[in-house]
Write a protein that holds these residues in place. Structure first.
Motif, PDB file in Angstrom:
ATOM      1  N   LEU A 150      -8.240  19.932  -1.562  1.00 40.43           N
ATOM      2  CA  LEU A 150      -8.012  21.248  -2.138  1.00 40.43           C
ATOM      3  C   LEU A 150      -8.819  21.412  -3.419  1.00 40.43           C
ATOM      4  N   LYS A 151      -8.764  20.360  -4.269  1.00 35.60           N
ATOM      5  CA  LYS A 151      -9.484  20.408  -5.538  1.00 35.60           C
ATOM      6  C   LYS A 151     -10.974  20.500  -5.303  1.00 35.60           C
TER       7      LYS A 151
ATOM      8  N   TYR B 145      -0.044  11.114  13.943  1.00 41.27           N
ATOM      9  CA  TYR B 145      -1.037  11.801  13.105  1.00 41.27           C
ATOM     10  C   TYR B 145      -2.052  12.555  13.956  1.00 41.27           C
TER      11      TYR B 145
ATOM     12  N   GLY C 296       1.919  23.731   2.537  1.00 43.69           N
ATOM     13  CA  GLY C 296       0.879  23.186   3.411  1.00 43.69           C
ATOM     14  C   GLY C 296      -0.035  22.176   2.753  1.00 43.69           C
ATOM     15  N   VAL C 297       0.305  21.801   1.500  1.00 42.54           N
ATOM     16  CA  VAL C 297      -0.546  20.829   0.805  1.00 42.54           C
ATOM     17  C   VAL C 297       0.263  19.562   0.525  1.00 42.54           C
ATOM     18  N   ASN C 298      -0.374  18.413   0.737  1.00 37.76           N
ATOM     19  CA  ASN C 298       0.250  17.129   0.429  1.00 37.76           C
ATOM     20  C   ASN C 298      -0.160  16.710  -0.985  1.00 37.76           C
TER      21      ASN C 298
ATOM     22  N   GLU D  44      -7.122   1.916   8.746  1.00 36.66           N
ATOM     23  CA  GLU D  44      -6.774   0.807   7.867  1.00 36.66           C
ATOM     24  C   GLU D  44      -7.256  -0.506   8.489  1.00 36.66           C
TER      25      GLU D  44
ATOM     26  N   ALA E  22      -0.913  20.061  10.128  1.00 36.38           N
ATOM     27  CA  ALA E  22      -1.028  18.970   9.161  1.00 36.38           C
ATOM     28  C   ALA E  22      -1.299  19.525   7.771  1.00 36.38           C
ATOM     29  N   PRO E  23      -0.592  19.018   6.768  1.00 37.86           N
ATOM     30  CA  PRO E  23      -0.886  19.481   5.406  1.00 37.86           C
ATOM     31  C   PRO E  23      -2.270  18.995   4.982  1.00 37.86           C
ATOM     32  N   VAL E  24      -2.907  19.776   4.149  1.00 36.30           N
ATOM     33  CA  VAL E  24      -4.183  19.295   3.609  1.00 36.30           C
ATOM     34  C   VAL E  24      -3.877  18.473   2.364  1.00 36.30           C
ATOM     35  N   SER E  25      -4.817  17.601   1.994  1.00 32.28           N
ATOM     36  CA  SER E  25      -4.557  16.782   0.813  1.00 32.28           C
ATOM     37  C   SER E  25      -4.919  17.565  -0.435  1.00 32.28           C
ATOM     38  N   GLU E  26      -4.201  17.227  -1.506  1.00 32.92           N
ATOM     39  CA  GLU E  26      -4.445  17.873  -2.793  1.00 32.92           C
ATOM     40  C   GLU E  26      -5.903  17.679  -3.216  1.00 32.92           C
TER      41      GLU E  26
ATOM     42  N   ASP F 213       0.843  -1.200   0.000  1.00 36.34           N
ATOM     43  CA  ASP F 213       0.000   0.000   0.000  1.00 36.34           C
ATOM     44  C   ASP F 213       0.877   1.248   0.000  1.00 36.34           C
TER      45      ASP F 213
ATOM     46  N   PRO G 270     -20.777   3.364   3.057  1.00 39.12           N
ATOM     47  CA  PRO G 270     -19.410   2.948   2.719  1.00 39.12           C
ATOM     48  C   PRO G 270     -18.962   1.726   3.525  1.00 39.12           C
ATOM     49  N   ALA G 271     -19.287   1.687   4.804  1.00 38.75           N
ATOM     50  CA  ALA G 271     -18.853   0.552   5.628  1.00 38.75           C
ATOM     51  C   ALA G 271     -19.527  -0.739   5.175  1.00 38.75           C
TER      52      ALA G 271
ATOM     53  N   PHE H  41      -4.066  -1.042   4.010  1.00 37.97           N
ATOM     54  CA  PHE H  41      -5.098  -0.471   3.134  1.00 37.97           C
ATOM     55  C   PHE H  41      -6.324  -0.077   3.959  1.00 37.97           C
ATOM     56  N   ASP H  42      -6.905   1.076   3.614  1.00 37.98           N
ATOM     57  CA  ASP H  42      -8.193   1.342   4.255  1.00 37.98           C
ATOM     58  C   ASP H  42      -9.273   0.662   3.429  1.00 37.98           C
ATOM     59  N   SER H  43     -10.401   0.458   4.051  1.00 32.06           N
ATOM     60  CA  SER H  43     -11.443  -0.373   3.454  1.00 32.06           C
ATOM     61  C   SER H  43     -12.275   0.405   2.442  1.00 32.06           C
ATOM     62  N   GLY H  44     -11.992   1.676   2.315  1.00 37.30           N
ATOM     63  CA  GLY H  44     -12.874   2.501   1.482  1.00 37.30           C
ATOM     64  C   GLY H  44     -14.037   3.022   2.291  1.00 37.30           C
ATOM     65  N   ALA H  45     -14.086   2.576   3.562  1.00 33.15           N
ATOM     66  CA  ALA H  45     -15.189   3.038   4.412  1.00 33.15           C
ATOM     67  C   ALA H  45     -14.784   4.281   5.197  1.00 33.15           C
TER      68      ALA H  45
END
Lengths: 702, 702
Positions: free
Chosen positions: B698-699, B682, A226-228, B351, B691-695, A175, A554-555, B343-347
């Motif tokens: 952001l989108k 975390y 600040g963005v990943n 992980e 903590a950085p934000v995820s791209e 992963d 989702p779960a 891996f996360d479960s998508g839920a």
């Protein structure tokens, strides 16, 4: 047509004694006056598109300096393999894939073909080469740009810059998206700060990390402003020229492993290690001086998979190397089984050659068929790889196909190598357990192939998801009527299967003589229909089972998927098997020589039927085979292995190995010599009149 | 009823974090408020009749001096294991089986139980002990008489007389009757002349032969007065006290092996080596001064098998040691799978813990059920062994049963150990390949178990022949009418199976709700009927196929037998599986505690159903299961593994291993600590606001 030159090269193995009254008739095609395969032509066929490079590589490794020394302690083995890598550079073996500008050959297919053969010398050599040029070097070449190539490729190619490929972390194996290492851009100094925030984020299992690496291509979460922006790759120096660790870099040794102990696997951790902005391998994502991120691939997910896809060659080469490794084991076990005698048959004759036992044929010959299939499917994979990486067919679709194909084939061939090598070792008894006879070393070294470069089950799951997507696309935009017709067809299919109506049809067709009808209905077309039908049905079944997921939380959706995970993986495996069968069949169709074509068709039939037998319950439950026809599958296999028995030596000779590749004493003809000596002893004893009589014969006289 | 004392001993493994929305619900029986197993009571159950000795042995090997050192070069490993044997003598571990007169315990069951546990320390130690006391010592004790015991047993027990067991020859593995070494009596000097007439008759693969052995029990064809009385055993000194070879004796080193490299396996050859008449181990055959041979067993065949049968304990102990080895692998892999997340479960949650994946449950839990079955069946085998060798139940029938039982169980458990250890290693990915985590060492060391002490396939073939004989006995003296009735019943059976009439019956019964009927018809009685019915039918089928043999020439009869060899071996395997299932079931019936009984019944069901699933095609083809019921087998297994999931840790805790037996870092709780550290990192990062934000997020905002 027999190739006399090839045959006479191996006097010890071709000198087979007819077994008189032993259970099966002929031991060789020659004796059987059967069709013969053209051994030399088969070798050409198996070596495939890059046969020339494979032969070059095999010629090089005839030098004992490349051979694994059994029992060599780990420290010496590591140094030996490093020296072998330098030797490889001297022979030009490290440059085939790289650009001509840097002395390379720009020949990706040949490059992998050449590397794969190294498994015959020492798998540690093969994999350490793979680390240096296939992973570390490839990361710089595939993920970097011209400026990086100028800077580092020459040293990578000539091994003055050995490196580690730092992707996997202790806490995250396959992963990669979830790795913890960060690369935070500092616009003040225009540097990236590479950092390992906790123990689980140590880079782990990296070849060249424990001792030899001077740098590493480090995968880390790229953070700027600040963005990943997700996982990117960075070139990070780790050791000075004297081998001391650079400031902030820690290395730990992974110690002894199950195999591949010629490679110095280890862990790397980074404590705020600064590298220039230049060191971001920036082909797919760039950071400019002020820290602004840009990429020509806007979707973070697609960018991530594009970067990872650029490194597919590891998987491709494992498919080839494990096929060659399995072939070597089969060469040794089958050659031995054609000479070794054990137990008399009760027929009062000589002891029986192992390969004449029904069980022995059954355990070895289907594996041989499997390996043949893999040679053909691997060449297809390699051609597709070469097409994409040469730029000739470099489209997103071709890349996706390549990745799916590699993900489907690598698990099957690496698992098969393990099964084959183990079965071959057991088939040779105690002598199979001696290191000198190669099996145990091959098994130990190839073991990790099944979980590295993508864990096999995870790869198959990826393939399964792709198959599900393709399946779903059929219905995209379909109107209600189409869907209803499809649903009705599905339901009808289920009813038919369940109530056995299709089976009944087969039962009627099968009513004639069972013996004569054994092969009927199990020929090429039917094999294809069974194998392809299974993939389709399994995917359709999983798709149907997952259909409610859209309406779930989702779960709940995750739980539903999880409940069908094992089935999806099975479906992907079935897909991979089908691909191998198709490649084998295409290969057989290309053969001109009649004898070769006939024998290889039997071998392909054995492969196909063996797959059907393996999944026989599925074919029965799903109404694809009647019980009568299903029962005939095993009988047909029995007939095929007996029919192939006289060709077994020819078929393994077809792998084209020479004594320097085989090296196993039990496949050297020594066993035959020992038997000849024993037989001569008893003959002379009998002739002398001094032979003791048996107690039994004495009792009979009384 | 949970045993709090046992639970709290392992804080790292019992500290499981609930997974929130992860695919499956509870991770432990505690959370599930399910029935609990009484772990301590299960440990008692699994350790079996000689639990006390097993605990004593496990306590002893907590001393690190007994542990395998990974990667230790072969020469040092050999010396270390020799020193461990001396340590074992000091602990009284070498005398349990021998007569009280020589300081022994005369307790055969306890002796094997104690030895089997040594596999946890170092399998080389276990097997080298087996060579010294179980083979070499046993040959002197079981095949010799009082005069031999007086002479040699004290030195054997205290290891001042280390020895090799020289049975196998390079040219003859499992076919002992055909060995070439001769022992010719010379009445002039009253000596036997031990001689190796050709290279194929070298004694081979003998522990203690390359370095440490001072003597060997040599199996040779006994020739006196010009008559060969078949294989007998002789005590032959091979080295002087300084380790030099005695005149006429040659030793060769077998070199590096696939595992067990702490044992000095080698070859021995004898060039007219003379030993006194005294040295014939003469319990079953004597030669007097003038060379006259006598034996209380007149049949040469029966005498041979009686002598070999006296050495059955090797097979018995391998069944136990491979079961314990497999259990250790399962303890490690399942403990890790309960902690490791990937891996996360998508839920959108944490992980997922490996053991919550459907595929992971499917790959590990049936193996656990298999190992549980083996603990029960091994205890039955050990009790039978002890009964015979203590003299309590020493009848020819009991001996024959014991040998058949050992020959049926040893192949299954040794193969299962290989499969289990490999699956466990793969289930732990890269960390499973590190030697420190035990799997690879166990796999390498236990590999040869499947081909030594009788090759597994050859043992199963013996079992198959015994089953055929028992089957034939039914008809001995039967009149024509009985046979006709039997034949008619057989034919009718075939017609019913083929035409699916029985299936139809099941299909009608299955017509209700599929979900509710999944478990219907697959409970204990039906499992037994399916497993037992399969053995009977397979044997009947082979017997029918072989019936024409009586009218054929020996060569034709041999060919006919050979054509059905693989089926006969399969039938014997089915017989072994049935025995394991029955032993497991008997064991479950003896349990009082409700919760334990319920959970172990599920586990037994999983074992039974897994066997049915493995041979599902057979049950379908032979009309034992309808397609509907067959399809429900896999669904039932899916339900069982999910139901057993919360009990997985309890079930492996039930093996009763302590940290000194496990030693694998991945099963130590380190993984859990790493995850806790990562999670805390975390959490703190998020709390800090840095903590950085995820791209992606952001989108979305844009």
């Amino acid at each position: 047509m027999a190739d006399a030159a090839v045959r006479t090269k191996k006097p010890a193995t071709s000198k087979r004694t007819p077994a008189g009254g032993a259970p099966t008739a002929a031991h060789s095609a020659q004796e059987a006056s059967d069709p013969r395969i053209d051994v030399a032509a088969v070798t050409d066929l198996l070596l495939g598109t890059w046969a020339h490079t494979r032969r070059e590589s095999r010629e090089m490794i005839k030098d004992p300096a490349f051979w694994r020394i059994d029992g060599q302690p780990m420290p010496e083995h590591r140094e030996r393999v490093l020296s072998q890598l330098h030797l490889l550079v001297e022979h030009g073996g490290s440059r085939r894939a790289f650009p001509k500008e840097y002395g390379g050959g720009e020949d990706n297919g040949a490059n992998l073909a050449g590397f794969e053969e190294l498994v015959l010398a020492d798998p540690s050599l093969q994999i350490k080469s793979g680390v240096q040029w296939g992973l570390f070097g490839s990361a710089v070449y595939q993920l970097g740009t011209k400026k990086h190539w100028d800077q580092w490729l020459p040293g990578i190619i000539d091994l003055s810059l050995p490196g580690a490929f730092a992707m996997t972390e202790t806490g995250h194996g396959s992963d990669v998206a979830a790795i913890g290492t960060t690369a935070t851009y500092d616009p003040e100094t225009q540097e990236f700060v590479i950092h390992t925030p906790f123990r689980g984020a140590y880079k782990d299992y990296l070849g060249n990390a424990a001792l030899h690496g001077k740098a590493a291509t480090v995968f880390a979460q790229l953070i700027t402003g600040g963005v990943n922006y997700g996982v990117h790759c960075f070139f990070v120096p780790i050791r000075d020229d004297e081998g001391g660790m650079l400031p902030g870099v820690t290395s730990q040794d992974d110690g002894v492993k199950g195999g591949l102990n010629g490679i110095d696997n280890g862990r790397l951790a980074f404590d705020h290690v600064r590298v220039p902005r230049f060191n971001l391998l920036d082909r797919y994502g760039q950071v400019d001086e002020d820290g602004t991120y840009s990429s020509e691939i806007p979707s973070p997910g697609r960018r991530f998979f594009t970067m990872l896809g650029a490194l597919v060659q590891g998987r491709v080469s494992l498919d080839g190397a494990s096929t060659t490794g399995a072939a070597l084991a089969e060469y040794i076990a089958i050659t031995y089984a054609g000479q070794r005698r054990q137990f008399d048959s009760g027929a009062g004759t000589d002891e029986v050659v192992l390969l004449d036992y029904g069980k022995h044929q059954r355990r070895l010959l289907p594996l041989l068929a499997q390996t043949y299939a893999q040679f053909f499917s691997h060449d297809e994979l390699l051609k597709k790889f070469d097409g994409v990486f040469s730029g000739r067919n470099d489209t997103p679709e071709e890349r996706e196909d390549l990745e799916t194909l590699a993900a489907a084939l690598k698990p099957l061939s690496t698992w098969n190598a393990m099964d084959t090598i183990q079965e071959c070792r057991e088939a040779c008894g105690g002598s199979g357990f001696l290191a000198e006879n190669r099996f145990v070393g091959l098994h130990q070294d190839l073991d990790v192939f099944v979980t590295f470069e993508g864990d096999n089950n995870i790869l198959l799951q990826l393939v399964g998801k792709r198959l599900l997507n393709d399946y779903a696309k059929q219905f995209k935009g379909a109107d209600a009527a189409t869907l209803a017709r499809f649903a009705a067809r599905q339901a009808a299919g289920k009813v038919f299967h369940g109530a056995g109506l299709r089976q009944l049809g087969q039962a009627v067709a099968d009513l004639g003589s069972t013996a004569r009808s054994v092969e009927f209905g199990l020929r090429e077309d039917q094999q294809h229909a069974l194998l392809a039908g299974r993939v389709e049905q399994m995917i359709a079944d999983v798709a149907a089972a997952l259909r409610p997921a859209g309406k779930l939380s989702p779960a709940e959706a995750a739980a539903l998927f999880n409940a069908h995970q094992a089935e999806l993986i099975e479906a992907a495996r079935a897909h991979g098997e089908l691909l191998q069968w198709e490649a084998f069949t295409d290969g057989v169709h290309r053969i001109d020589d009649e004898g070769t074509k006939l024998v290889l068709t039997w071998l392909r039939d054995l492969f196909g039927l063996h797959l059907v037998e393996k999944h026989l319950a599925w074919h029965l439950i799903n109404g694809r085979l009647s019980t009568q026809r299903a029962a005939s599958v095993s009988r047909y296999i029995d007939r095929l292995v007996a029919r192939l028995r006289p060709h077994a030596q020819d078929l393994v000779d077809g792998f084209g190995f020479e004594p320097e590749h085989v090296r196993a004493p039990i496949a050297s003809g020594a066993e035959q010599q020992r038997q000849d000596e024993a037989r001569e002893h008893y003959r002379a004893l009998a002739a002398s009149g001094d032979a003791p009589v048996s107690e039994k014969s004495l009792k009979k006289k009384k």
